[in-house]
Structures are given as structure tokens and as C-alpha cells.
Design a protein around this motif. Structure first.
Motif, PDB file in Angstrom:
ATOM      1  N   HIS A 134      -9.615 -23.655  27.737  1.00 14.91           N
ATOM      2  CA  HIS A 134     -10.672 -23.881  26.924  1.00 14.91           C
ATOM      3  C   HIS A 134     -11.923 -24.285  27.783  1.00 14.91           C
ATOM      4  O   HIS A 134     -12.559 -25.289  27.954  1.00 14.91           O
ATOM      5  CB  HIS A 134     -10.549 -25.036  25.981  1.00 14.91           C
TER       6      HIS A 134
ATOM      7  N   ALA B 154     -15.164 -23.307  27.546  1.00 20.06           N
ATOM      8  CA  ALA B 154     -16.323 -23.881  27.109  1.00 20.06           C
ATOM      9  C   ALA B 154     -16.146 -25.438  26.706  1.00 20.06           C
ATOM     10  O   ALA B 154     -17.221 -26.123  26.999  1.00 20.06           O
ATOM     11  CB  ALA B 154     -16.799 -23.334  25.779  1.00 20.06           C
TER      12      ALA B 154
ATOM     13  N   LEU C  62     -22.904 -24.083  24.154  1.00 18.01           N
ATOM     14  CA  LEU C  62     -21.407 -24.471  24.503  1.00 18.01           C
ATOM     15  C   LEU C  62     -20.746 -24.946  23.187  1.00 18.01           C
ATOM     16  O   LEU C  62     -19.450 -24.743  23.080  1.00 18.01           O
ATOM     17  CB  LEU C  62     -21.419 -25.639  25.581  1.00 18.01           C
TER      18      LEU C  62
ATOM     19  N   LYS D 253     -21.145 -23.836  20.212  1.00 17.71           N
ATOM     20  CA  LYS D 253     -20.799 -22.753  19.313  1.00 17.71           C
ATOM     21  C   LYS D 253     -19.548 -22.273  20.179  1.00 17.71           C
ATOM     22  O   LYS D 253     -18.456 -21.684  19.409  1.00 17.71           O
ATOM     23  CB  LYS D 253     -21.953 -21.871  19.476  1.00 17.71           C
ATOM     24  N   GLU D 254     -19.393 -22.097  21.335  1.00 17.61           N
ATOM     25  CA  GLU D 254     -18.382 -21.518  22.057  1.00 17.61           C
ATOM     26  C   GLU D 254     -17.146 -22.164  22.061  1.00 17.61           C
ATOM     27  O   GLU D 254     -16.032 -21.524  21.981  1.00 17.61           O
ATOM     28  CB  GLU D 254     -18.574 -21.063  23.617  1.00 17.61           C
TER      29      GLU D 254
ATOM     30  N   LYS E  98     -14.931 -21.974  18.824  1.00 17.85           N
ATOM     31  CA  LYS E  98     -14.297 -20.861  18.614  1.00 17.85           C
ATOM     32  C   LYS E  98     -13.066 -20.839  19.514  1.00 17.85           C
ATOM     33  O   LYS E  98     -11.801 -20.195  19.103  1.00 17.85           O
ATOM     34  CB  LYS E  98     -15.080 -19.405  19.459  1.00 17.85           C
ATOM     35  N   GLU E  99     -12.905 -21.626  20.527  1.00 17.81           N
ATOM     36  CA  GLU E  99     -11.556 -21.967  21.313  1.00 17.81           C
ATOM     37  C   GLU E  99     -10.573 -22.635  20.480  1.00 17.81           C
ATOM     38  O   GLU E  99      -9.585 -22.719  20.770  1.00 17.81           O
ATOM     39  CB  GLU E  99     -12.188 -22.822  22.524  1.00 17.81           C
TER      40      GLU E  99
END
Length: 144
Positions: free
Chosen positions: A15, A17, A136, A138-139, A142-143
Motif C-alpha cells: 500500500h 500511497a 495521497l 485519493k490514491e 483505492k488501495e
């Protein structure tokens, strides 16, 4: 960070981000805590009562506010922004546990931990105002 990585099962590789977001939160908390430690310069419990004999060497800087509490509460608050609701209570408990453990060790007073929590709460909006941080987050979402 290791405690949070353990309960959430993430690493820099799994992970990236989330890991960078966590590191950024810790750095901001450290800078803020040190700024106020220098301003208030309160002695640690063992400095006022040497008979306490903490099991680890007390840091050489001031007690107030607790840097570990500031870091813990800010880190948990940030992680709650990217984690599912089910993770929120364990994140809160982890922050409380880290802060309380520092009191039990004789390194901090309860007021130091409370100040660290307040400092983290007040730091969060400033942290979130950073465009790098919002990217960060936002990313990191997603993780998960």
C-alpha cells in the motif's frame, strides 16, 4: 507506524500511497509537537520524581505535549479517512493505547496525552489542506 501497519496489515510495498500518507502525518505531528515542547518546556514526571525510574530512558526534550500522542492521534485520524468504517474503532483504540502506555512508563502526564490529542485534532485541517496530502488520500483509498 509499525503498530498501525500490524493491525491494518499493510507495508510500503503493498500500500505505497497509504504508507507515504502515514509517514507524512507522523512528520507533521512531530514538527508540531516539538514546536510546543520548546514553547512550554515542562519537565517529565521522572525529572520531578527521580524515584519513578522509567524502564526506558526518557527523551531529553520536554514532556508537554506528548509527541507520541500527537503522532498517534493524527495518524489514526488520517487513516480513518482511507479505511472502511470497521477499522475506525481499532484505530482510535490504538492511538489511546500508545498515549496511555507513555503515561504508564512514567514518561508523560495525562495532560500531555490530552494536549497531544488536541494538537492532532487542530493539525488535521491544515494537513488536509495540502494538495499532496489530498492526492495521497485519493490514491490510498483505492488501495483498500
Amino acid at each position: 507506524l509499525d503498530y498501525w501497519r500490524a493491525i491494518l496489515s499493510f507495508s510500503r510495498n503493498s500500500h505505497p500511497a497509504t504508507f507515504e500518507l502515514a509517514r507524512a502525518a507522523l512528520k507533521v505531528a512531530q514538527f508540531m509537537a516539538v514546536r510546543f515542547k520548546r514553547k512550554y518546556d515542562f519537565p517529565r514526571p521522572s525529572q520531578l520524581s527521580p524515584a519513578l525510574m522509567p524502564p526506558i530512558d526518557p527523551p531529553g526534550h520536554a514532556s508537554y505535549p506528548s509527541g507520541h500522542a500527537t503522532e498517534s492521534y493524527l495518524l489514526s485520524a488520517v487513516m480513518k479517512l482511507v479505511m472502511p468504517q470497521e477499522a475506525h474503532a481499532p484505530l482510535d483504540r490504538m492511538a489511546e493505547r500508545v498515549a496511555r502506555n507513555r503515561e504508564v512508563l512514567g514518561l508523560h502526564y495525562p495532560r500531555d496525552s490530552m494536549a497531544g490529542e488536541v494538537l492532532a485534532e487542530r493539525a488535521l485541517p491544515f494537513f488536509l489542506a495540502c494538495k499532496t496530502v489530498t492526492a495521497l488520500i485519493k490514491e490510498a483509498k483505492k488501495e483498500w
